[in-house]
Design a protein around this motif. Sequence first.
Motif, short mmCIF file in Angstrom:
data_model
loop_
_atom_site.label_atom_id
_atom_site.label_comp_id
_atom_site.label_asym_id
_atom_site.label_seq_id
_atom_site.Cartn_x
_atom_site.Cartn_y
_atom_site.Cartn_z
N TYR A 96 -50.61 -24.22 -35.47
CA TYR A 96 -50.83 -25.39 -34.50
C TYR A 96 -52.24 -25.05 -33.96
O TYR A 96 -52.67 -24.57 -33.06
CB TYR A 96 -49.87 -24.88 -33.28
N GLY A 115 -52.33 -29.88 -30.05
CA GLY A 115 -51.34 -29.79 -29.04
C GLY A 115 -51.87 -28.91 -27.95
O GLY A 115 -52.85 -28.42 -27.82
N ALA A 132 -53.21 -25.29 -28.69
CA ALA A 132 -54.32 -25.37 -29.76
C ALA A 132 -55.50 -24.27 -29.45
O ALA A 132 -55.92 -23.62 -30.37
CB ALA A 132 -55.07 -26.76 -29.93
N GLU A 171 -49.18 -27.93 -40.00
CA GLU A 171 -49.43 -28.12 -38.70
C GLU A 171 -47.95 -28.41 -38.04
O GLU A 171 -47.22 -29.37 -38.43
CB GLU A 171 -50.44 -29.18 -38.47
N THR A 172 -47.93 -27.68 -36.82
CA THR A 172 -46.62 -27.98 -36.01
C THR A 172 -46.86 -28.30 -34.60
O THR A 172 -45.87 -29.03 -34.05
CB THR A 172 -45.71 -26.74 -36.09
N GLY A 173 -48.08 -28.22 -34.23
CA GLY A 173 -48.54 -28.51 -32.78
C GLY A 173 -47.47 -27.60 -31.91
O GLY A 173 -47.54 -28.20 -30.43
N TYR A 174 -46.95 -26.65 -32.30
CA TYR A 174 -46.00 -25.67 -31.48
C TYR A 174 -44.71 -26.32 -31.35
O TYR A 174 -44.08 -25.94 -30.28
CB TYR A 174 -46.55 -25.18 -30.19
N SER A 175 -44.56 -27.44 -31.98
CA SER A 175 -43.10 -28.16 -31.73
C SER A 175 -42.15 -27.48 -32.78
O SER A 175 -42.36 -27.17 -33.92
CB SER A 175 -43.35 -29.69 -32.24
N GLY A 205 -41.95 -27.36 -36.56
CA GLY A 205 -41.91 -26.01 -37.34
C GLY A 205 -40.71 -25.92 -38.20
O GLY A 205 -40.74 -25.44 -39.43
N SER A 238 -44.03 -19.25 -33.58
CA SER A 238 -43.36 -19.68 -32.19
C SER A 238 -41.88 -19.01 -32.21
O SER A 238 -41.17 -18.99 -33.14
CB SER A 238 -43.25 -21.33 -32.21
#
Length: 430
Positions: A33, A36, A39, A74-78, A82, A100
């Motif tokens: 990530y 977001g 980051a 890349e997940t953007g912490y989503s 994920g 995460s």
Amino acid sequence: MKNFAKLAAAAAVASITAGAALAEGLYTPNLAYRTGPFAATGIPLMNGQKDYIEMLNARDGGVGGVKIEFEECETGYSTQKGVECYEKTKGEAIVTQPWSTGITLQVLPKTNVDMIPILAPGYGFSPMMDGKTFQWAFNVPSGYWDGASMILQYLQGQGDLKGKKIAFLHLDHPYGKEPLPLLEANADTMGYELLPIPVGLKEMQNQSAQWLQIRRARPDYVVMWGWGAMNAGAITEAVKTKYPMENMIGVWWSGHDADLRLVGDKGKGYKSISWSFPELESQAMADIKKHVVDTGKTLSNEEEMQGVFYGRGVVMSMILAEGIKVAQEKYGVGEINAEQLRWGLENLNITEERLAELGMSGMVAPFSTSCSNHTGHSGGWMLEWDGTKFVKVSDHLSPDTSGYADLAATKAAEYAEANAPWPVNDSCGG
């Protein structure tokens, strides 16, 4: 006898390297990530992970003669992204690195079916320490309950906690709620009052309501389980409200140099428990500079590389590489599969001697794993911000795992029952 042992070891390594000659590589995707709200904390960690792998590939040709393919998704912490990344990468992967607690919880049941190990260093679901129940999950070298145990141990060293008030400022997310069962259980036995204060994802940068509550409650200590923008927001509010920084302690994800640089000297005294430490003069860091930085392969910079999070990323990839090495030696092949890596991660033995060989002495405490112990419980150190950097202010601290072994067994059993049918390794004796 010693010469024979050396010859046998050399032959084993040679056979691994020879067997790897036709190997395509070891696919070890990272659910990263770099975008977001998280980051700022994700980037240095991902850079440290990536650079250690780049160094191994350049210096050693990978591990056992097989290069490591370290792709990021890349997940953007989503959590949703994920899970999508997990499904996209699982086909050829020998490991998944969810990055995460929310993603970890979602892919945890899938890994039993897909037979792929989860490597979640220092995060994830705390009961994963029970390797008999969670055969495919590893949260080495320390879990969240280890962190909470060490924080309480450190606070006890400052004086009896009976009658004290501890505010638990935490992200309102699975990650932030992880230590609550342990903190609540210890509140009864140690006699302190626990005041949970959640911070919503939309409140991370504006915590005025939470700090108003802290001002009114006047807790003796604030324990912070923050991440990303929440850390900087909390530290800034603490300084603004003149909360004594020496009484504020964060988990290892709340000990990011860049967050404290925002307040500089005003942040002096703030502490963070940590299972890693950046030894800037180590051989591992010198090799990264030679093979990665000087060749223009890094995405990092000098300031970031001196911080706790970059060094922690380096340690994380070392743990993965050691798991690969152990599996290669066990099975006599270079291009191991996911099931073989699971065995390697379950049989780690990171001793002081091995850390010295790796050029990483002092960067992580020694630990080992087994079929029943998937965390390792390495312990760590209390770090303190001195105005410009984090420094060690404690000797090595070890978590009191006996204090939550029953809790882990209960929570693991509850999880298995809720997700039945759930496979358990009944043959594991320790």
